[in-house]
Scaffold this motif. Structure first.
Motif, PDB file in Angstrom:
ATOM      1  N   PRO A   7     -34.098 -45.280  42.812  1.00 49.01           N
ATOM      2  CA  PRO A   7     -34.117 -45.038  41.371  1.00 49.01           C
ATOM      3  C   PRO A   7     -33.135 -45.967  40.661  1.00 49.01           C
ATOM      4  O   PRO A   7     -32.078 -46.294  41.201  1.00 49.01           O
ATOM      5  N   PRO A   8     -33.467 -46.395  39.440  1.00 49.64           N
ATOM      6  CA  PRO A   8     -32.583 -47.330  38.738  1.00 49.64           C
ATOM      7  C   PRO A   8     -31.386 -46.632  38.092  1.00 49.64           C
ATOM      8  O   PRO A   8     -31.431 -45.444  37.779  1.00 49.64           O
ATOM      9  N   ILE A   9     -30.321 -47.407  37.909  1.00 58.94           N
ATOM     10  CA  ILE A   9     -29.137 -46.962  37.179  1.00 58.94           C
ATOM     11  C   ILE A   9     -28.522 -48.198  36.533  1.00 58.94           C
ATOM     12  O   ILE A   9     -28.625 -49.297  37.076  1.00 58.94           O
ATOM     13  N   THR A  10     -27.934 -48.023  35.366  1.00 56.09           N
ATOM     14  CA  THR A  10     -27.284 -49.151  34.696  1.00 56.09           C
ATOM     15  C   THR A  10     -25.952 -49.441  35.386  1.00 56.09           C
ATOM     16  O   THR A  10     -25.395 -48.568  36.066  1.00 56.09           O
ATOM     17  N   PRO A  11     -25.410 -50.652  35.212  1.00 59.92           N
ATOM     18  CA  PRO A  11     -24.088 -50.945  35.780  1.00 59.92           C
ATOM     19  C   PRO A  11     -23.030 -49.948  35.287  1.00 59.92           C
ATOM     20  O   PRO A  11     -22.171 -49.518  36.064  1.00 59.92           O
ATOM     21  N   ALA A  12     -23.088 -49.557  34.018  1.00 59.36           N
ATOM     22  CA  ALA A  12     -22.119 -48.597  33.470  1.00 59.36           C
ATOM     23  C   ALA A  12     -22.291 -47.223  34.122  1.00 59.36           C
ATOM     24  O   ALA A  12     -21.309 -46.530  34.392  1.00 59.36           O
ATOM     25  N   GLY A  13     -23.527 -46.830  34.387  1.00 60.63           N
ATOM     26  CA  GLY A  13     -23.790 -45.556  35.037  1.00 60.63           C
ATOM     27  C   GLY A  13     -23.244 -45.530  36.457  1.00 60.63           C
ATOM     28  O   GLY A  13     -22.650 -44.538  36.888  1.00 60.63           O
ATOM     29  N   MET A  14     -23.419 -46.629  37.187  1.00 61.41           N
ATOM     30  CA  MET A  14     -22.888 -46.712  38.554  1.00 61.41           C
ATOM     31  C   MET A  14     -21.358 -46.692  38.521  1.00 61.41           C
ATOM     32  O   MET A  14     -20.722 -46.043  39.350  1.00 61.41           O
ATOM     33  N   ALA A  15     -20.769 -47.370  37.541  1.00 59.62           N
ATOM     34  CA  ALA A  15     -19.303 -47.376  37.413  1.00 59.62           C
ATOM     35  C   ALA A  15     -18.783 -45.961  37.158  1.00 59.62           C
ATOM     36  O   ALA A  15     -17.740 -45.574  37.694  1.00 59.62           O
ATOM     37  N   ALA A  16     -19.511 -45.174  36.376  1.00 61.54           N
ATOM     38  CA  ALA A  16     -19.104 -43.794  36.093  1.00 61.54           C
ATOM     39  C   ALA A  16     -19.180 -42.935  37.360  1.00 61.54           C
ATOM     40  O   ALA A  16     -18.283 -42.119  37.616  1.00 61.54           O
ATOM     41  N   LEU A  17     -20.233 -43.109  38.165  1.00 56.72           N
ATOM     42  CA  LEU A  17     -20.335 -42.363  39.424  1.00 56.72           C
ATOM     43  C   LEU A  17     -19.198 -42.747  40.369  1.00 56.72           C
ATOM     44  O   LEU A  17     -18.577 -41.892  40.998  1.00 56.72           O
ATOM     45  N   LYS A  18     -18.914 -44.045  40.446  1.00 54.09           N
ATOM     46  CA  LYS A  18     -17.830 -44.536  41.313  1.00 54.09           C
ATOM     47  C   LYS A  18     -16.485 -44.004  40.845  1.00 54.09           C
ATOM     48  O   LYS A  18     -15.646 -43.598  41.665  1.00 54.09           O
ATOM     49  N   ALA A  19     -16.272 -43.956  39.534  1.00 54.45           N
ATOM     50  CA  ALA A  19     -15.013 -43.441  38.989  1.00 54.45           C
ATOM     51  C   ALA A  19     -14.851 -41.961  39.343  1.00 54.45           C
ATOM     52  O   ALA A  19     -13.752 -41.517  39.696  1.00 54.45           O
ATOM     53  N   ARG A  20     -15.931 -41.203  39.272  1.00 52.68           N
ATOM     54  CA  ARG A  20     -15.882 -39.781  39.617  1.00 52.68           C
ATOM     55  C   ARG A  20     -15.556 -39.620  41.102  1.00 52.68           C
ATOM     56  O   ARG A  20     -14.733 -38.782  41.493  1.00 52.68           O
ATOM     57  N   TYR A  21     -16.179 -40.430  41.936  1.00 50.65           N
ATOM     58  CA  TYR A  21     -15.928 -40.389  43.373  1.00 50.65           C
ATOM     59  C   TYR A  21     -14.459 -40.692  43.667  1.00 50.65           C
ATOM     60  O   TYR A  21     -13.793 -39.973  44.419  1.00 50.65           O
TER      61      TYR A  21
END
Length: 160
Positions: A7-21
């Motif tokens: 599934p697609p995700i924007t670079p900003a969306g991936m950065a938000a998931l990584k920040a939460r992790y």
């Protein structure tokens, strides 16, 4: 040999998931481990609220860390700025819509993990996103929503 596409995700969306992790792994989990260690040293664990709560919270954090790790591995980063055909609605597009009464709203098509209806960010697999895929300015699209059928005309398309 074809590459598996998630599934697609924007670079900003991936950065938000990584920040939460990173927040969970680097800050919250170590704090809970410290509380549990301290509480365990206080004797009887069966009635020790700090210990019981800490263990429960640690399980929740570990579950979320596992989910985030699996999700980040499965997702495919798609940068809307690299969209070759900016005259059509594809992933990452911000679309200005007008209904029959000329009520206007703007939605941005993002990954399902980063959707936020209050901010006008709709998930890629939502009914409105499915209806808008491939549309050009002037197209009228019918969207089937829980409240009934609604028609929207595409007024403008932009990519960040």
């Amino acid at each position: 040999m074809s590459a598996r596409q998630g599934p697609p995700i924007t670079p900003a969306g991936m950065a938000a998931l990584k920040a939460r992790y990173d927040q969970l792994l680097g800050k919250e989990r170590p704090e809970i481990v410290e509380i549990v260690s301290w509480a365990a040293g206080n004797g009887d664990r069966s009635e020790n609220g700090d210990y019981l709560y800490g263990r429960k919270r640690m399980r929740e954090i570990d579950r979320e860390l596992g989910y985030l790790a699996r999700r980040m591995k499965a997702l495919r980063i798609v940068d809307p700025a690299n969209q070759p055909d900016k005259d059509r609605v594809f992933f990452g597009a911000s679309v200005e819509l007008a209904d029959e009464d000329d009520n206007r709203k703007t939605v941005t098509l993002v990954g399902d993990d980063e959707q936020d209806a209050g901010q006008g960010r709709v998930g890629w697999s939502s009914p409105i996103a499915k209806a808008l895929k491939g549309a050009t300015i002037g197209d009228v699209r019918t969207v089937r929503l829980p409240g009934g059928v609604k028609e929207w005309e595409v007024m403008a398309i932009s990519y960040e």
